[in-house]
Design a protein around this motif. Structure first.
Motif, PDB file in Angstrom:
ATOM      1  N   PHE A   1      -8.716   8.087   1.537  1.00 31.08           N
ATOM      2  CA  PHE A   1      -7.886   7.532   2.610  1.00 31.08           C
ATOM      3  C   PHE A   1      -6.842   6.578   2.030  1.00 31.08           C
ATOM      4  O   PHE A   1      -5.668   6.619   2.398  1.00 31.08           O
ATOM      5  CB  PHE A   1      -8.802   6.811   3.604  1.00 31.08           C
ATOM      6  N   SER A   2      -7.266   5.737   1.086  1.00 35.97           N
ATOM      7  CA  SER A   2      -6.340   4.760   0.508  1.00 35.97           C
ATOM      8  C   SER A   2      -5.225   5.422  -0.292  1.00 35.97           C
ATOM      9  O   SER A   2      -4.132   4.862  -0.420  1.00 35.97           O
ATOM     10  CB  SER A   2      -7.107   3.783  -0.388  1.00 35.97           C
ATOM     11  N   LYS A   3      -5.471   6.623  -0.819  1.00 34.89           N
ATOM     12  CA  LYS A   3      -4.462   7.319  -1.617  1.00 34.89           C
ATOM     13  C   LYS A   3      -3.561   8.217  -0.782  1.00 34.89           C
ATOM     14  O   LYS A   3      -2.393   8.425  -1.122  1.00 34.89           O
ATOM     15  CB  LYS A   3      -5.151   8.177  -2.692  1.00 34.89           C
ATOM     16  N   LEU A   4      -4.071   8.755   0.307  1.00 34.62           N
ATOM     17  CA  LEU A   4      -3.359   9.787   1.048  1.00 34.62           C
ATOM     18  C   LEU A   4      -2.753   9.332   2.364  1.00 34.62           C
ATOM     19  O   LEU A   4      -1.911  10.039   2.933  1.00 34.62           O
ATOM     20  CB  LEU A   4      -4.303  10.976   1.340  1.00 34.62           C
ATOM     21  N   VAL A   5      -3.170   8.164   2.857  1.00 37.99           N
ATOM     22  CA  VAL A   5      -2.790   7.754   4.214  1.00 37.99           C
ATOM     23  C   VAL A   5      -2.090   6.397   4.181  1.00 37.99           C
ATOM     24  O   VAL A   5      -2.446   5.519   3.388  1.00 37.99           O
ATOM     25  CB  VAL A   5      -4.041   7.687   5.124  1.00 37.99           C
ATOM     26  N   HIS A   6      -1.094   6.230   5.037  1.00 35.54           N
ATOM     27  CA  HIS A   6      -0.478   4.921   5.245  1.00 35.54           C
ATOM     28  C   HIS A   6      -0.220   4.736   6.737  1.00 35.54           C
ATOM     29  O   HIS A   6      -0.455   5.637   7.542  1.00 35.54           O
ATOM     30  CB  HIS A   6       0.803   4.772   4.418  1.00 35.54           C
ATOM     31  N   GLU A   7       0.256   3.553   7.077  1.00 36.17           N
ATOM     32  CA  GLU A   7       0.512   3.241   8.483  1.00 36.17           C
ATOM     33  C   GLU A   7       2.011   3.266   8.734  1.00 36.17           C
ATOM     34  O   GLU A   7       2.795   2.662   7.996  1.00 36.17           O
ATOM     35  CB  GLU A   7      -0.067   1.865   8.823  1.00 36.17           C
ATOM     36  N   VAL A   8       2.414   3.977   9.780  1.00 36.49           N
ATOM     37  CA  VAL A   8       3.821   4.083  10.170  1.00 36.49           C
ATOM     38  C   VAL A   8       3.943   3.697  11.637  1.00 36.49           C
ATOM     39  O   VAL A   8       3.383   4.373  12.509  1.00 36.49           O
ATOM     40  CB  VAL A   8       4.357   5.521   9.948  1.00 36.49           C
ATOM     41  N   ASP A   9       4.641   2.582  11.888  1.00 38.80           N
ATOM     42  CA  ASP A   9       4.825   2.102  13.267  1.00 38.80           C
ATOM     43  C   ASP A   9       3.489   1.968  13.993  1.00 38.80           C
ATOM     44  O   ASP A   9       3.335   2.357  15.158  1.00 38.80           O
ATOM     45  CB  ASP A   9       5.742   3.047  14.047  1.00 38.80           C
ATOM     46  N   GLY A  10       2.509   1.447  13.263  1.00 38.52           N
ATOM     47  CA  GLY A  10       1.205   1.203  13.874  1.00 38.52           C
ATOM     48  C   GLY A  10       0.326   2.429  13.987  1.00 38.52           C
ATOM     49  O   GLY A  10      -0.772   2.354  14.547  1.00 38.52           O
TER      50      GLY A  10
END
Length: 499
Positions: free
Chosen positions: A252-261
């Motif tokens: 998750f930490s490598k593949l995912v980020h937060e965009v506009d919440g």
């Protein structure tokens, strides 16, 4: 592809020849009335019809399919923009080519005489398709981990695929003749001895047996004699540590980020492409034009019914995002999706992988396959052959607007997975790893087939071991020639390969 019979090749006709490829999947197994003596006699009888020494033979028949044609036929059902990536990965080395060429070897094996002694096959049992992963009980075990091509067939097809992979990989690493031969023999000998041990043991020993972290450590200690070359043990500890750290939170930490919440997969085309960035013609995991926020949860609800337990943690997760992800070597171009789910909070992610399943390369004949849904074929074969399987392992079928169907199997993307890096292997480590793979394959075949019949065919002496080692060396030569043919096809522009 036409199958050459034993009579046409000049070899005796083995028992069970009526089930050559797809028809083999229709074997009903061993009835309860068949006694142990009869099972052993069937294995010994198969020796007279298909000599063990004959497994050393490999000669490309005159009408052998063109290897580039095979790759081009496979490309017809794959994502066009990813096919050059597949070719590029296969051309990285002869071993990478072998990894991606399961269809090539399946065609060769199907055109050759076989033992007629059947089991469920992995279908692509090369050395890179073994590794570590966590069981539902959170134990770390070593087992087969790829079943895209699983189907029923002659047991030795998997053994030959494994043996040739060690010959090819160790050639690529620059091992000398003796070290290459030793690694191949270690794999086949471990298979034979483990099968014979299981044939003499209790029935449930075959079903409960597994190689866990402690077993691997014990093997490493015995191999080093408590002293001497400790490098394999040090490298194994590094692999164990990687497996323990490799989970959904880390992925998750490598593949995912937060965009506009909102949680979103990171875009890294062509390897990871979020659903909203894909062109319409390449389609999504759901039906054409469907809103993934509606379609994917519905697909997951239907997939829930294929899981091993009706009361399942999947129901506590909510869907967030979808992306296409390139995986493997031979699988590149088939549709593989990663699904982002979240449980009770931000620290509770779950990443699922939905991977397209097509007809097994072992089922190349005209006969209908055993399973209508290829995702189910993969899952059923995996559950049968593995000592323990992912609790999220299930299947689903997507029907497109044009009436076409795509089958998928679904599992966790990351759950304690790790594998040996053969790019760094040395002879001592290769010997140990070969033994692990051979023993693991025997356990899988013993669960899925008739261990007494297979063991009786193999026998107590090393006749089969030496024959398969000879085959591996000869088939490695063929693999080198095939690799060069595909390299030339890329150079001439017949096919396109990219990095």
């Amino acid at each position: 592809m036409a199958t050459k019979t034993a009579a046409e090749s000049g070899a005796p006709e083995p028992g069970g020849r009526a089930a050559q490829t797809g028809a083999r999947a229709r074997d009903d197994g061993v009835p309860l009335s068949r006694g142990n003596a009869e099972r052993r006699e069937a294995g010994r009888a198969a020796r007279t019809l298909s000599r063990r020494r004959a497994h050393a033979e490999w000669d490309a028949v005159g009408d052998r399919a063109d290897v580039v044609d095979i790759l081009e036929r496979q490309a017809e059902s794959r994502v066009p923009s990813l096919v050059p990536v597949r070719h590029g990965r296969m051309l990285a080395s002869p071993f990478a080519f072998y990894r991606g060429g399961a269809a090539v070897m399946a065609a060769d094996l199907a055109a050759s005489p076989d033992s007629g002694v059947m089991t469920q096959l992995c279908g692509d049992a090369h050395l890179a398709n073994f590794g570590l992963f966590k069981t539902p009980e959170r134990a770390l075990i070593f087992d087969l981990n790829d079943f895209d091509e699983t189907a029923r067939g002659p047991f030795e097809w998997d053994v030959k695929r494994l043996a040739a992979s060690f010959e090819i990989a160790t050639r690529y690493r620059g091992f000398g003749d003796d070290d290459r031969r030793a690694a191949v023999l270690a794999a086949v000998r471990a298979y034979r001895r483990t099968m014979r041990r299981l044939a003499k043991g209790r029935v449930l020993d075959s079903w409960y047996g597994r190689l866990d972290e402690g077993d691997v450590r014990t093997l490493l200690q015995k191999a080093s004699g408590g002293r001497g070359n400790r490098r394999p043990a040090r490298e194994a500890e590094s692999t164990f540590a990687s497996a323990h750290e490799h989970d959904s939170v880390r992925a998750f930490s490598k593949l995912v980020h937060e965009v506009d919440g909102r949680l979103r997969f990171i875009s890294a085309p062509p390897l990871i492409v979020p659903i909203e960035e894909l062109p319409p013609e390449e389609g999504g995991f759901g039906p054409d034009g469907a809103d993934d926020r509606v379609a994917i949860p519905e697909l997951l609800r239907r997939y829930h019914s294929t899981l091993a337990s009706a009361s399942h943690p999947l129901r506590e997760f909510t869907y967030h995002h979808l992306a296409r992800k390139v995986v493997g070597v031979g699988s590149v171009g088939t549709r593989a999706w990663v699904v982002l789910l979240q449980g009770t909070g931000s620290g509770d992610p779950l990443l699922l992988q939905a991977k397209q399943a097509e007809r097994s390369v072992l089922e190349s004949g005209p006969e209908p396959p055993l399973y209508e849904n290829n995702g189910e074929r993969v899952v059923r074969g995996q559950r049968l052959m593995q000592a323990a399987s992912d609790i999220f392992l299930g299947w689903q079928r997507v029907v497109r607007d044009d009436g076409s169907e795509r089958d998928y199997y679904i599992r966790q993307l990351s759950d304690g997975k790790a594998s040996v890096d053969m790019e760094r292997a040395r002879p001592a480590g290769a010997l140990i790893y070969a033994r692990l793979c051979g023993e693991t394959l025997a356990r899988a075949h013993a669960r899925a087939g008739d261990r007494l019949e297979i063991s009786a065919y193999l026998g107590a002496r090393d006749v089969f071991d030496e024959a398969v080692a000879d085959f591996a060396a000869r088939y490695a030569d063929q693999n080198d020639a095939d690799f060069e043919a595909v390299r030339q096809a890329a150079a001439s522009g017949r096919i396109t390969a990219s990095g």
